[in-house]
Design an enzyme around this catalytic site. Structure first.
Site, PDB file in Angstrom:
ATOM      1  N   LYS A  49      31.968  20.496 -24.719  1.00 33.37           N
ATOM      2  CA  LYS A  49      32.802  19.934 -23.637  1.00 33.37           C
ATOM      3  C   LYS A  49      31.958  19.056 -22.728  1.00 33.37           C
ATOM      4  CE  LYS A  49      36.549  21.586 -25.079  1.00 33.37           C
ATOM      5  NZ  LYS A  49      37.568  20.694 -25.622  1.00 33.37           N
ATOM      6  N   ASN A  65      45.736  19.534 -37.773  1.00 33.64           N
ATOM      7  CA  ASN A  65      45.399  19.968 -39.139  1.00 33.64           C
ATOM      8  C   ASN A  65      45.741  21.444 -39.350  1.00 33.64           C
ATOM      9  OD1 ASN A  65      43.416  21.290 -37.736  1.00 33.64           O
ATOM     10  ND2 ASN A  65      41.692  20.397 -38.854  1.00 33.64           N
ATOM     11  N   ARG A 115      30.056  41.869 -20.672  1.00 36.92           N
ATOM     12  CA  ARG A 115      30.005  41.031 -21.879  1.00 36.92           C
ATOM     13  C   ARG A 115      28.955  39.945 -21.638  1.00 36.92           C
ATOM     14  NH1 ARG A 115      35.425  37.834 -23.819  1.00 36.92           N
ATOM     15  NH2 ARG A 115      35.111  36.761 -21.848  1.00 36.92           N
ATOM     16  N   PHE A 134      43.638  17.249 -27.560  1.00 36.52           N
ATOM     17  CA  PHE A 134      43.436  18.702 -27.457  1.00 36.52           C
ATOM     18  C   PHE A 134      42.608  19.227 -28.629  1.00 36.52           C
ATOM     19  CE2 PHE A 134      47.642  18.335 -25.298  1.00 36.52           C
ATOM     20  CZ  PHE A 134      47.365  19.017 -24.126  1.00 36.52           C
ATOM     21  N   LYS A 179      37.710  26.469 -30.242  1.00 33.80           N
ATOM     22  CA  LYS A 179      37.526  26.976 -28.876  1.00 33.80           C
ATOM     23  C   LYS A 179      36.956  28.391 -28.761  1.00 33.80           C
ATOM     24  CE  LYS A 179      42.198  28.808 -28.456  1.00 33.80           C
ATOM     25  NZ  LYS A 179      43.375  29.025 -27.651  1.00 33.80           N
ATOM     26  N   SER A 193      36.922  21.695 -19.651  1.00 34.59           N
ATOM     27  CA  SER A 193      36.977  23.118 -19.313  1.00 34.59           C
ATOM     28  C   SER A 193      36.103  23.413 -18.102  1.00 34.59           C
ATOM     29  CB  SER A 193      36.461  23.908 -20.521  1.00 34.59           C
ATOM     30  OG  SER A 193      36.215  25.239 -20.181  1.00 34.59           O
ATOM     31  N   TYR A 214      29.972  25.918 -27.709  1.00 31.99           N
ATOM     32  CA  TYR A 214      31.323  25.454 -27.363  1.00 31.99           C
ATOM     33  C   TYR A 214      31.298  24.735 -26.006  1.00 31.99           C
ATOM     34  CZ  TYR A 214      35.926  25.352 -25.327  1.00 31.99           C
ATOM     35  OH  TYR A 214      37.064  24.910 -24.686  1.00 31.99           O
ATOM     36  N   ASN A 243      40.184  36.526 -25.714  1.00 36.97           N
ATOM     37  CA  ASN A 243      40.642  36.244 -24.345  1.00 36.97           C
ATOM     38  C   ASN A 243      41.439  37.414 -23.780  1.00 36.97           C
ATOM     39  OD1 ASN A 243      40.896  33.054 -25.585  1.00 36.97           O
ATOM     40  ND2 ASN A 243      39.711  33.427 -23.752  1.00 36.97           N
TER      41      ASN A 243
HETATM   42  P1  NAD Z   1      44.402  25.838 -29.883  1.00 36.74           P
HETATM   43  O1  NAD Z   1      43.391  26.251 -30.889  1.00 36.74           O
HETATM   44  O2  NAD Z   1      45.614  26.652 -29.717  1.00 36.74           O
HETATM   45  O3  NAD Z   1      44.862  24.331 -30.187  1.00 36.74           O
HETATM   46  C1  NAD Z   1      44.019  23.384 -30.775  1.00 36.74           C
HETATM   47  C2  NAD Z   1      44.798  22.705 -31.891  1.00 36.74           C
HETATM   48  O4  NAD Z   1      43.978  21.700 -32.469  1.00 36.74           O
HETATM   49  C3  NAD Z   1      45.186  23.672 -33.013  1.00 36.74           C
HETATM   50  O5  NAD Z   1      46.555  23.494 -33.328  1.00 36.74           O
HETATM   51  C4  NAD Z   1      44.289  23.261 -34.183  1.00 36.74           C
HETATM   52  O6  NAD Z   1      44.920  23.467 -35.419  1.00 36.74           O
HETATM   53  C5  NAD Z   1      44.060  21.792 -33.882  1.00 36.74           C
HETATM   54  N1  NAD Z   1      42.806  21.229 -34.384  1.00 36.74           N
HETATM   55  C6  NAD Z   1      41.550  21.706 -34.255  1.00 36.74           C
HETATM   56  N2  NAD Z   1      40.668  20.870 -34.827  1.00 36.74           N
HETATM   57  C7  NAD Z   1      41.383  19.835 -35.333  1.00 36.74           C
HETATM   58  C8  NAD Z   1      41.041  18.648 -36.031  1.00 36.74           C
HETATM   59  N3  NAD Z   1      39.792  18.356 -36.342  1.00 36.74           N
HETATM   60  N4  NAD Z   1      42.032  17.799 -36.387  1.00 36.74           N
HETATM   61  C9  NAD Z   1      43.336  18.087 -36.083  1.00 36.74           C
HETATM   62  N5  NAD Z   1      43.711  19.192 -35.429  1.00 36.74           N
HETATM   63  C10 NAD Z   1      42.748  20.051 -35.060  1.00 36.74           C
HETATM   64  O7  NAD Z   1      43.630  25.668 -28.502  1.00 36.74           O
HETATM   65  P2  NAD Z   1      44.192  25.477 -27.018  1.00 36.74           P
HETATM   66  O8  NAD Z   1      43.986  26.730 -26.279  1.00 36.74           O
HETATM   67  O9  NAD Z   1      45.538  24.867 -27.065  1.00 36.74           O
HETATM   68  O10 NAD Z   1      43.127  24.439 -26.471  1.00 36.74           O
HETATM   69  C11 NAD Z   1      43.375  23.039 -26.494  1.00 36.74           C
HETATM   70  C12 NAD Z   1      42.173  22.324 -25.923  1.00 36.74           C
HETATM   71  O11 NAD Z   1      41.911  22.793 -24.611  1.00 36.74           O
HETATM   72  C13 NAD Z   1      40.871  22.520 -26.706  1.00 36.74           C
HETATM   73  O12 NAD Z   1      40.154  21.306 -26.670  1.00 36.74           O
HETATM   74  C14 NAD Z   1      40.155  23.583 -25.905  1.00 36.74           C
HETATM   75  O13 NAD Z   1      38.769  23.506 -26.062  1.00 36.74           O
HETATM   76  C15 NAD Z   1      40.564  23.211 -24.488  1.00 36.74           C
HETATM   77  N6  NAD Z   1      40.503  24.326 -23.537  1.00 36.74           N
HETATM   78  C16 NAD Z   1      41.173  25.489 -23.810  1.00 36.74           C
HETATM   79  C17 NAD Z   1      41.101  26.554 -22.915  1.00 36.74           C
HETATM   80  C18 NAD Z   1      41.785  27.862 -23.217  1.00 36.74           C
HETATM   81  O14 NAD Z   1      41.386  28.867 -22.624  1.00 36.74           O
HETATM   82  N7  NAD Z   1      42.790  27.900 -24.068  1.00 36.74           N
HETATM   83  C19 NAD Z   1      40.376  26.400 -21.726  1.00 36.74           C
HETATM   84  C20 NAD Z   1      39.732  25.195 -21.472  1.00 36.74           C
HETATM   85  C21 NAD Z   1      39.803  24.157 -22.397  1.00 36.74           C
HETATM   86  C1  WQD Z   2      38.582  36.463 -18.789  1.00 39.25           C
HETATM   87  C2  WQD Z   2      38.032  37.685 -18.071  1.00 39.25           C
HETATM   88  C3  WQD Z   2      36.243  38.800 -19.235  1.00 39.25           C
HETATM   89  C4  WQD Z   2      38.627  40.180 -22.588  1.00 39.25           C
HETATM   90  C5  WQD Z   2      36.903  31.631 -21.873  1.00 39.25           C
HETATM   91  C6  WQD Z   2      35.901  30.579 -22.237  1.00 39.25           C
HETATM   92  C7  WQD Z   2      36.066  29.381 -21.370  1.00 39.25           C
HETATM   93  C8  WQD Z   2      37.514  28.896 -21.372  1.00 39.25           C
HETATM   94  C9  WQD Z   2      38.486  29.995 -21.138  1.00 39.25           C
HETATM   95  C10 WQD Z   2      37.818  27.143 -22.991  1.00 39.25           C
HETATM   96  C11 WQD Z   2      36.508  37.754 -18.147  1.00 39.25           C
HETATM   97  C12 WQD Z   2      37.444  39.695 -19.092  1.00 39.25           C
HETATM   98  C13 WQD Z   2      38.248  39.586 -21.410  1.00 39.25           C
HETATM   99  C14 WQD Z   2      38.579  41.601 -22.691  1.00 39.25           C
HETATM  100  C15 WQD Z   2      37.807  41.711 -20.434  1.00 39.25           C
HETATM  101  N1  WQD Z   2      37.889  28.360 -22.646  1.00 39.25           N
HETATM  102  N2  WQD Z   2      37.840  40.339 -20.345  1.00 39.25           N
HETATM  103  N3  WQD Z   2      38.167  42.310 -21.598  1.00 39.25           N
HETATM  104  O1  WQD Z   2      35.596  34.207 -20.568  1.00 39.25           O
HETATM  105  O2  WQD Z   2      36.860  33.380 -18.513  1.00 39.25           O
HETATM  106  O3  WQD Z   2      36.719  31.962 -20.514  1.00 39.25           O
HETATM  107  O4  WQD Z   2      38.213  31.091 -22.020  1.00 39.25           O
HETATM  108  O5  WQD Z   2      37.242  26.245 -22.481  1.00 39.25           O
HETATM  109  O6  WQD Z   2      35.206  28.409 -21.846  1.00 39.25           O
HETATM  110  O7  WQD Z   2      34.598  31.114 -22.070  1.00 39.25           O
HETATM  111  O8  WQD Z   2      38.126  33.979 -20.573  1.00 39.25           O
HETATM  112  O9  WQD Z   2      39.982  35.377 -21.310  1.00 39.25           O
HETATM  113  O10 WQD Z   2      37.736  35.664 -22.417  1.00 39.25           O
HETATM  114  O11 WQD Z   2      38.015  36.422 -20.090  1.00 39.25           O
HETATM  115  O12 WQD Z   2      37.429  42.405 -19.483  1.00 39.25           O
HETATM  116  O13 WQD Z   2      38.862  42.173 -23.727  1.00 39.25           O
HETATM  117  O14 WQD Z   2      38.510  38.862 -18.717  1.00 39.25           O
HETATM  118  O15 WQD Z   2      35.049  39.519 -19.027  1.00 39.25           O
HETATM  119  O16 WQD Z   2      36.054  38.227 -16.920  1.00 39.25           O
HETATM  120  P1  WQD Z   2      36.720  33.456 -19.979  1.00 39.25           P
HETATM  121  P2  WQD Z   2      38.511  35.372 -21.191  1.00 39.25           P
END
Ligand code: NAD
Ligand code: WQD
Length: 346
Positions: free
Chosen positions: A157, A35, A298, A84, A88, A128, A153, A203
């Protein structure tokens, strides 16, 4: 033989777009559902430019059951789904928990219902490492106890995993693989797709690249008084291209009928790196000096976490092909390509 069709919800997002590329390269026919709530249509151009062909995309919301049904009906022979689509942003989920429960939990339930209606029984789900909370032992294996989530969040998961587990105990034919990602970073080597954070990134890696590019003034490292080698947090930073390939092998395993009900896999590198090491890797890989300072901790940060990836390696054939420096270099190349594009458009 016709290529097997894989529906990729959130396929225009960061990890989804890299997975769409990996699926095509492995001989599958991905169909994107997105979307665009957290991505841009231009991602589709990036994918097409890498592949030399476009990936079909349905612009719909996964919470919209009728629209999802239309997609399943139109596409007809979907072999499996990678889900996906989710929100997030951890901080935002604390402010607006219902938005997260609705989108992340609601979309999974709707998707599962529509999959059952259309007899599509294979699902790969984006989970995650956040489900492990603050682990007592490192590295974490899939047997490490899941803990109470410390954000809405994270809880979505955990709940989604529980929904899939509950479903696996019924007579539903749906099988699932939940991939527990550690910290995905980097971008495609072409620099045509990558992470597109909206606003100020929370991040680490996008904050680093935006600081190096002069968009942010300074990176604050959140605390250097943790019980780690240099006092900063430890994370397992996995290259997004490696992570994308794990989805392809998970899909293959499902389509071969090897998944009995539900399986969980850690997807990381098996290495823990401190925040300072990540910064140093960036500087070494790019030759760019980063302006950073040490700030306070943080709230909610896990001091130290990294994966045991034995199961993914043995069962999925998962491999880490790039170093932290290579991943940082790819993130920087992507940042530079964004700057170039912004300049051309100005
Ligand atoms: P992202 O936000 O880049 O991608 C998610 C996509 O889903 C986006 O394009 C968004 O537009 C779409 N979307 C969201 N809600 C929607 C809906 N209701 N219908 C249709 N599309 C929708 O995120 P990402 O980093 O690619 O993460 C993908 C998945 O992986 C997520 O489920 C996220 O929670 C999980 N994840 C991400 C990380 C990370 O650090 N990036 C870590 C662990 C898990
Ligand atoms: C990484 C490290 C910060 C920013 C998050 C979600 C987790 C997963 C991945 C989806 C940490 C440090 C960060 C900054 C910093 N997502 N940091 N200065 O917190 O490990 O995980 O993303 O499932 O659920 O919580 O990732 O990239 O935010 O941080 O020092 O400006 O970098 O403290 O140690 P995190 P992050």
């Amino acid at each position: 033989m016709a290529k097997e069709k894989i529906l990729v919800t959130g396929g225009a997002g960061y990890i989804g777009s890299h997975t769409v590329v990996a699926l095509v390269e492995a001989g599958y026919a991905p169909v994107i559902v997105d979307n665009f709530s957290n991505s841009e249509e231009s991602v589709l151009d990036g994918i097409a430019s890498i592949l030399g062909q476009s990936a079909p995309c349905h612009r719909i919301d996964c919470n919209d059951a009728a629209a999802l049904r239309d997609v399943f009906a139109q596409e007809q022979d979907i072999a499996g789904v990678i889900h996906f689509a989710a929100y997030k942003a951890v901080g935002e989920s604390v402010e607006q928990p219902l938005k997260y429960y609705q989108n992340n939990v609601g979309s999974l339930v709707t998707l599962l219902q529509v999959m059952e209606e259309y007899k599509v029984y294979n699902l790969v789900f984006s989970s995650s490492c956040t489900v492990y909370g603050i682990p007592e032992q490192l590295p974490v294996t899939e047997q490490t106890p899941v803990q109470k989530a410390n954000s809405p969040y994270g809880n979505t998961k955990k709940i989604c995993e529980e929904i899939l587990e509950d479903l696996s105990k019924t007579d539903s034919s749906i099988k699932s693989i939940a991939l527990r990602y550690f910290n995905p970073i980097g971008a495609h080597p072409s620099a045509k797709i990558g992470e597109l954070p909206l606003g100020v990134p929370s991040n680490l890696v996008p904050f680093i690249t935006q600081t190096a590019a002069g968009i942010r003034q300074q990176l604050t490292i959140f605390g250097d008084d943790y019980d780690t080698a240099d006092g900063t947090n430890v994370r397992d930073y996995v290259h997004v291209v490696d992570l994308a390939k794990a989805h392809v092998t998970a899909v293959a395993r499902m389509l071969q009928g090897k998944v009995a009900d539900i399986e969980f896999f850690n997807v990381g590198t098996g290495r823990g790196n401190t925040v300072l090491e990540a910064v140093q890797a960036f500087e070494k890989a790019t030759g760019v000096k980063l302006n950073y300072k040490i700030g306070p901790r943080r709230a909610g940060d896990v001091p130290k976490i990294y994966a045991d990836v034995t199961k993914a390696t043995e069962v999925l054939g998962f491999e880490t092909t790039s170093t932290l420096e290579e991943a940082m270099k790819s993130a920087w190349d992507w940042q530079l390509s964004l700057q170039k594009k912004a300049k051309q458009e100005a």
